[in-house]
Design an enzyme around this catalytic site. Structure first.
Site, PDB file in Angstrom:
ATOM      1  N   SER A  28       0.847  -1.197   0.000  1.00 27.63           N
ATOM      2  CA  SER A  28       0.000   0.000   0.000  1.00 27.63           C
ATOM      3  C   SER A  28       0.880   1.244   0.000  1.00 27.63           C
ATOM      4  O   SER A  28       1.978   1.245   0.567  1.00 27.63           O
ATOM      5  CB  SER A  28      -0.898   0.030   1.232  1.00 27.63           C
ATOM      6  OG  SER A  28      -0.140   0.256   2.400  1.00 27.63           O
ATOM      7  N   ASP A  29       0.408   2.302  -0.653  1.00 25.87           N
ATOM      8  CA  ASP A  29       1.053   3.589  -0.474  1.00 25.87           C
ATOM      9  C   ASP A  29       0.965   3.912   1.020  1.00 25.87           C
ATOM     10  O   ASP A  29       0.155   3.324   1.749  1.00 25.87           O
ATOM     11  CB  ASP A  29       0.378   4.669  -1.333  1.00 25.87           C
ATOM     12  CG  ASP A  29       1.314   5.851  -1.600  1.00 25.87           C
ATOM     13  OD1 ASP A  29       2.292   6.031  -0.835  1.00 25.87           O
ATOM     14  OD2 ASP A  29       1.069   6.607  -2.566  1.00 25.87           O
ATOM     15  N   TRP A  30       1.792   4.844   1.469  1.00 25.89           N
ATOM     16  CA  TRP A  30       1.921   5.082   2.912  1.00 25.89           C
ATOM     17  C   TRP A  30       0.627   5.660   3.493  1.00 25.89           C
ATOM     18  O   TRP A  30       0.248   6.779   3.165  1.00 25.89           O
ATOM     19  CB  TRP A  30       3.133   5.979   3.164  1.00 25.89           C
ATOM     20  CG  TRP A  30       4.402   5.185   3.340  1.00 25.89           C
ATOM     21  CD1 TRP A  30       5.241   5.273   4.405  1.00 25.89           C
ATOM     22  CD2 TRP A  30       4.967   4.173   2.480  1.00 25.89           C
ATOM     23  NE1 TRP A  30       6.276   4.372   4.261  1.00 25.89           N
ATOM     24  CE2 TRP A  30       6.129   3.692   3.105  1.00 25.89           C
ATOM     25  CE3 TRP A  30       4.581   3.600   1.260  1.00 25.89           C
ATOM     26  CZ2 TRP A  30       6.928   2.680   2.554  1.00 25.89           C
ATOM     27  CZ3 TRP A  30       5.369   2.604   0.703  1.00 25.89           C
ATOM     28  CH2 TRP A  30       6.525   2.157   1.338  1.00 25.89           C
ATOM     29  N   LEU A  31      -0.067   4.864   4.268  1.00 26.36           N
ATOM     30  CA  LEU A  31      -1.374   5.191   4.885  1.00 26.36           C
ATOM     31  C   LEU A  31      -2.543   4.987   3.916  1.00 26.36           C
ATOM     32  O   LEU A  31      -3.617   5.525   4.120  1.00 26.36           O
ATOM     33  CB  LEU A  31      -1.415   6.613   5.455  1.00 26.36           C
ATOM     34  CG  LEU A  31      -0.341   6.941   6.508  1.00 26.36           C
ATOM     35  CD1 LEU A  31      -0.382   8.426   6.868  1.00 26.36           C
ATOM     36  CD2 LEU A  31      -0.522   6.082   7.751  1.00 26.36           C
ATOM     37  N   ALA A  32      -2.344   4.172   2.886  1.00 27.47           N
ATOM     38  CA  ALA A  32      -3.422   3.925   1.931  1.00 27.47           C
ATOM     39  C   ALA A  32      -4.186   2.632   2.223  1.00 27.47           C
ATOM     40  O   ALA A  32      -5.045   2.228   1.445  1.00 27.47           O
ATOM     41  CB  ALA A  32      -2.869   3.888   0.503  1.00 27.47           C
TER      42      ALA A  32
END
Ligand SMILES: *[C@@H]1O[C@H](CO)[C@@H](O)[C@H](O)[C@H]1NC(C)=O
Ligand SMILES: *[C@@H]1O[C@H](CO)[C@@H](O)[C@H](O)[C@H]1NC(C)=O
Ligand SMILES: *[C@@H]1O[C@H](CO)[C@@H](O)[C@H](O)[C@H]1NC(C)=O
Ligand SMILES: *[C@@H]1O[C@H](CO)[C@@H](O)[C@H](O)[C@H]1NC(C)=O
Ligand SMILES: *[C@@H]1O[C@H](CO)[C@@H](O)[C@H](O)[C@H]1NC(C)=O
Length: 709
Positions: free
Chosen positions: A253-257
Site C-alpha cells: 500500500s502507499d503510505w497510509l493507503a
C-alpha cells in the site's frame, strides 16, 4: 513474456546488456517460488504476518521497514524514491522522471535505472519505490515531474527500461501507483471513475508492461477506483493485476493507503505500509477469527519471499547503512560512483529546444562579449541555500528537483549561472540580475548585454497540485521586461510539465528552452546545449496548450468524484481528436540540424493468430552538424476501433552524422495493434485499414503509409 512483446523487443534491438551488472543471473518465478516455499514453511503465522506489516512511520532506518524473522528473513528496507535515494547523503540527485521521458532515449533511461539500482543496493535498500508510471492527465497535477508524461506507450517503455536497470542490480523495483492517481488534491479520498477502455489502454498500460518485464513489486494508490479504495479493490488487484496480468510479486500500500484488514488481504494487498494499523495484530486476529485463511497468508508471504529470492537478495546483499529517520545514525556511505556523468548527459539529452530563431542558439563565444543571466532561477537560493530547498517551495534559487518522495538530497549543485560562466570563459562578461521582482535592474542588465538569458520556474511537490499553470515568481513579467530590452532573448524554463507562455510571440524572444527538473548537474547540462556541445534532441513528453481552457482536465478543489470522461483522449490524443492547435505538441523539439525522411516501407504478414507489421524509414541529416533525431511512429486505427487519430506505438533515438543517413526500423505486434473491446472484456484486433505515421513529433508527420489487417 508474451510473443508480441518479445518480438517487439527483438525488432527494436533493445540492449539487454548492463554496463555494471553486480547481480547474479536472476531466477525464474517458478524457481524463486520453489525456494520461497521451503522458507515460508518454516515460518510461524506471526512471522509471516510480520514480513507483510510495516513497523510504523518511524519504525526503522527506511521509509518502510518490515519485521525480520531471525535466522530466516531480513527486515526489508523500502525507500523513496523515483529519482534518487531519499533522505540520506552520498547519493546522486539525478534527473526527474519527466526528463528521463523527454530524452526518448531508451539506453540512457536504462543507464539511469542501473545507477539508481547501484545506489539503492549500496545503501542496503531492498526496494526502490519507483518508477512512477501514472500519467500527466492534467498540467496542474503536483506529481507530474515524477512521471514519464502523458502517453502510456512512452511511459511503458521508460518504466520498463528503469525497472530492468534497477533490477539488474538485484534491487526490487516497486512500480507505482495502481491506479488512476493523477491528482494530489483530496488524494486520500477521491474516487477516479474510469471506463474499461481507458483503464486498459491508457492507465494500466505501463503497469502491464512493467509486469511483463518482471517487476518485483507494485504500489497501490491512495485514491478509490470506481468508489472502492485501490488498496482493497478486488477488481483491480485480484481480477486484473494478479489474475489477468499474472503478476507474481507483491503489492504494497502507499503510505497510509490501507483502510481495512480482511478486506484488503482478501482483495489482494500483500504488505501494509507504513503499518502497523490494519495488518500486524489486526491481521493475526482476522486469521484467528477465520476472516482470512491460512492459504491466503501463505500466498502473501510467498509473494514477498519469492521476489526476494528472484532478485538474488538471499546472498551477499548489503545491510542497511543509511538512516532516513535519524541522520545521526546514517553511516554516510558514498554510493555516487561516476554517476554524475549520466546525470549531466541525460540532463542535456532531455533539454527541449522549443524555439530558435535567427540561429541565436547555439551561442558562439567568439561573437559574444557579454551575456545577461537574469532570474533567481539561475542561481543558488539567496535565503535558504538549495540544500534546504528540497522539500519546501523555495522563494528564490534554481529549481532542479521536485519535492516529497520524488526528492533526494543534493550532494552538490552546479547552478545554471555557474554552468554558463564556466563554459563562456573569461572573455565573456556575465551580467547577473538576481531578483525576480527587480524589473528595472533586469532591464538594465539585459540592455547592456549582447544576449540575455532569462530564467523562470515552477516548483511542485507531492501532496499539492499547482494553483495555476503560469510561471511562478513574476516570471511572465520578468521575461517580457528582458525581451523588451534585448533582441537576443533566450528563455529557460524549469518546470514539472506545461506552463503557459503568453510572451512566446514577442519578436525578441528568439529562443525558448524547457529544461525540466535536471538534478545536480543542471547548469552543466544546460550549458552543454546552449553552447552546442550537445545538439538538442529532447522532445516534449506532454502537450503545451495555447490557453489553459484548451486542456480537458483541470484539478478540482471541490469534487471528490473524478470522472475520467475524456476516456482514451488524454494529452495530444484529445487535442488531435478535437482539432485544437496546441502551442507545442507532444513529441516536439528542435535541433541545431535538420533531418529529412524518405523511403518509408511497411510489410505485413499474417501467420495464424499473430499479425506483425515491420516498417523502415530512411532519415538523413541534411544540416551542418551531427545530431540525434527522435523518430516517432504513430498508428491511425480503423474508425471502428474508437481510437484517437494518432497513437504513439514506437520511437527510436538515432544519431546521424551530418550528410549521412540512417535506416530506422519499427516492429508492431499484437500488443501494439490491438485495442480494448469493452463488450468482450478483452483485447481485440480490429479488421480494416491502418495508417502508419512516421514523424518528428505528433503533428510533424514526414511519411505515412497504409496497411490492412
Ligand atoms: C467504472 O466506472 C466507469 C464509469 O463510471 C464504468 O464505465 C466502468 O465500467 C466501471 N468499471 C468497473 C470495474 O466497475
Ligand atoms: C560498478 O559497481 C561497482 C561496485 O558496486 C562500483 O564500485 C563502480 O563504481 C560501478 N561502476 C560504474 C560505472 O557505475
Ligand atoms: C580571450 O581573448 C584573448 C584575446 O583576444 C584570446 O587570445 C584568447 O584566446 C581568448 N580566450 C578564449 C578562451 O577564447
Ligand atoms: C533547416 O532547414 C530550413 C529550411 O530549409 C532552414 O531554414 C533552416 O535554417 C535549417 N536549420 C538548420 C538548423 O539547419
Ligand atoms: C518482421 O521482422 C522480424 C525480424 O526480422 C521477422 O521475424 C518477421 O517475420 C517480420 N515480419 C514481417 C511482417 O515482415
Amino acid at each position: 513474456m508474451k510473443f508480441a512483446a518479445l518480438s517487439f523487443l527483438l525488432l527494436l534491438g533493445i540492449n539487454a546488456q548492463s554496463t555494471n551488472d553486480t547481480s547474479k543471473a536472476s531466477l525464474t518465478w517458478d524457481q524463486a517460488y520453489k525456494k520461497a516455499n521451503e522458507l515460508v514453511k518454516q515460518m510461524s503465522l506471526e512471522q509471516k504476518v510480520g514480513i507483510m506489516t510495516g513497523n510504523g512511520l518511524f519504525g526503522g532506518p527506511c521509509v518502510g521497514n518490515t519485521a525480520k524473522v531471525d535466522g530466516l528473513f531480513p527486515s526489508l528496507c523500502l525507500q523513496d524514491g523515483p529519482m534518487g535515494v531519499r533522505g540520506t547523503t552520498g547519493v546522486t540527485a539525478g534527473v526527474a522522471g519527466i526528463n528521463a521521458a523527454a530524452s526518448f532515449d531508451k539506453k540512457a533511461i536504462r543507464q539511469r535505472g542501473e545507477y539508481l539500482g547501484e545506489e539503492f543496493r549500496g545503501k542496503g535498500a531492498n526496494v526502490y519505490l519507483g518508477p512512477d508510471v501514472n500519467l500527466v492527465r492534467s498540467p496542474y497535477a503536483g506529481r507530474n515531474f515524477e512521471t514519464f508524461g502523458e502517453d502510456p506507450f512512452l511511459s511503458g517503455v521508460a518504466g520498463v527500461e528503469t525497472i530492468l536497470g534497477v533490477q539488474s542490480k538485484g534491487v526490487i523495483a516497486q512500480v507505482k501507483h495502481v491506479i488512476a492517481n493523477e491528482q494530489e488534491t483530496w488524494r486520500m479520498t477521491y474516487s477516479s471513475n474510469v471506463g474499461d477502455k481507458a483503464l486498459n489502454e491508457v492507465y494500466l498500460w505501463p503497469f502491464e508492461e512493467a509486469i511483463n518485464a518482471d517487476v518485483g513489486s507494485i504500489m497501490c494508490s491512495y485514491n478509490k477506483v470506481n468508489g472502492t479504495y485501490a488498496c482493497e479493490n478486488e477488481y483491480i488487484l485480484n481480477t486484473i493485476v494478479k489474475g489477468r496480468l499474472s503478476f507474481k510479486g507483491f503489492i504494497t500500500s502507499d503510505w497510509l493507503a490501507t483502510h481495512s484488514t480482511a478486506k484488503s488481504a482478501n482483495n489482494g494487498l500483500d504488505v501494509e505500509m507504513p503499518g502497523p494499523t490494519h495488518y500486524g495484530s489486526q491481521l493475526l486476529k482476522a486469521v484467528k477469527d477465520g476472516q482470512v485463511t491460512q492459504e491466503k497468508i501463505n500466498d502473501m508471504a510467498l509473494r514477498i519471499v519469492s521476489t526476494w529470492y528472484k532478485l538474488g537478495q538471499d546472498t551477499g546483499y548489503p545491510t542497511v547503512n543509511m538512516n532516513a529517520v535519524n541522520k545521526l545514525k546514517d553511516q554516510k556511505v558514498n554510493v555516487q560512483g561516476d554517476h554524475k556523468q549520466y546525470v549531466r548527459s541525460l540532463g542535456a539529452a532531455s533539454t527541449v529546444l522549443l524555439k530558435n530563431q535567427d540561429h541565436v542558439l547555439p551561442l558562439q563565444p567568439k561573437k559574444i562579449k557579454s551575456i545577461a543571466v537574469i532570474g533567481t532561477d539561475a542561481d543558488n537560493s539567496l535565503i535558504l541555500g538549495n540544500k534546504l530547498c528540497v522539500n519546501v517551495p523555495c522563494l528564490t534559487g534554481t529549481v532542479a528537483m521536485g519535492g516529497g518522495s520524488g526528492s533526494a538530497d543534493y550532494p552538490y549543485l552546479v547552478t545554471p549561472l555557474e554552468g554558463i560562466r564556466n563554459r563562456a570563459g573569461k572573455n565573456i562578461t556575465i551580467n547577473h540580475g538576481a531578483i525576480d521582482i527587480d524589473l528595472i535592474g533586469a532591464r538594465h542588465k539585459a540592455k547592456m548585454s549582447d544576449v540575455a538569458i532569462v530564467f523562470s520556474n515552477v516548483f511542485t511537490m507531492e501532496a499539492f497540485d499547482r494553483p495555476s499553470i503560469n510561471l511562478n515568481r513574476n516570471g511572465d513579467n520578468l521575461i517580457k521586461t528582458v525581451a523588451d530590452a534585448n533582441q537576443n532573448t533566450i528563455v529557460v524554463i524549469h518546470s514539472p510539465s506545461a506552463v503557459l507562455m503568453p510572451w512566446i510571440d514577442h519578436p525578441n524572444v528568439k529562443a525558448v528552452v524547457w529544461a525540466g527538473y535536471p538534478g545536480q548537474e543542471t547548469g552543466n547540462s544546460l550549458a552543454d546545449v546552449l553552447f552546442g556541445d550537445v545538439n538538442p534532441s529532447g522532445r516534449l513528453p506532454y502537450t503545451i496548450a495555447k490557453n489553459k481552457q484548451d486542456y480537458p482536465v483541470q484539478v478540482s478543489l471541490i469534487k471528490q468524484q473524478l470522472d475520467y470522461t475524456e476516456g482514451v483522449f488524454v494529452g495530444y490524443r484529445y487535442f488531435d481528436e478535437n482539432n485544437i492547435a496546441p502551442l507545442f505538441e507532444f513529441g516536439f523539439g528542435l535541433s541545431y540540424t535538420n533531418f529529412t525522411y524518405s523511403n518509408l516501407q511497411a510489410t505485413t504478414s499474417k501467420d495464424g493468430s499473430t499479425t506483425l507489421v515491420n516498417a523502415s524509414v530512411k532519415v538523413m541529416n541534411s544540416g551542418d552538424v551531427d545530431g540525434a533525431e527522435i523518430v516517432q511512429a504513430y498508428i491511425g486505427f480503423p474508425k471502428s476501433a474508437g481510437e484517437p487519430p494518432k497513437v504513439l506505438r514506437g520511437f527510436e533515438k538515432v544519431l546521424v552524422q551530418r550528410s549521412s543517413s540512417a535506416l530506422v526500423h519499427f516492429g508492431f505486434g499484437l500488443r501494439e495493434l490491438r485495442v480494448w473491446d469493452v463488450s468482450k472484456n478483452d483485447w481485440t484486433l480490429t479488421r480494416g485499414t491502418y495508417t502508419l505515421y512516421i514523424g518528428a513529433s505528433s503533428r510533424d508527420i514526414r511519411q505515412s503509409t497504409t496497411f490492412s489487417l
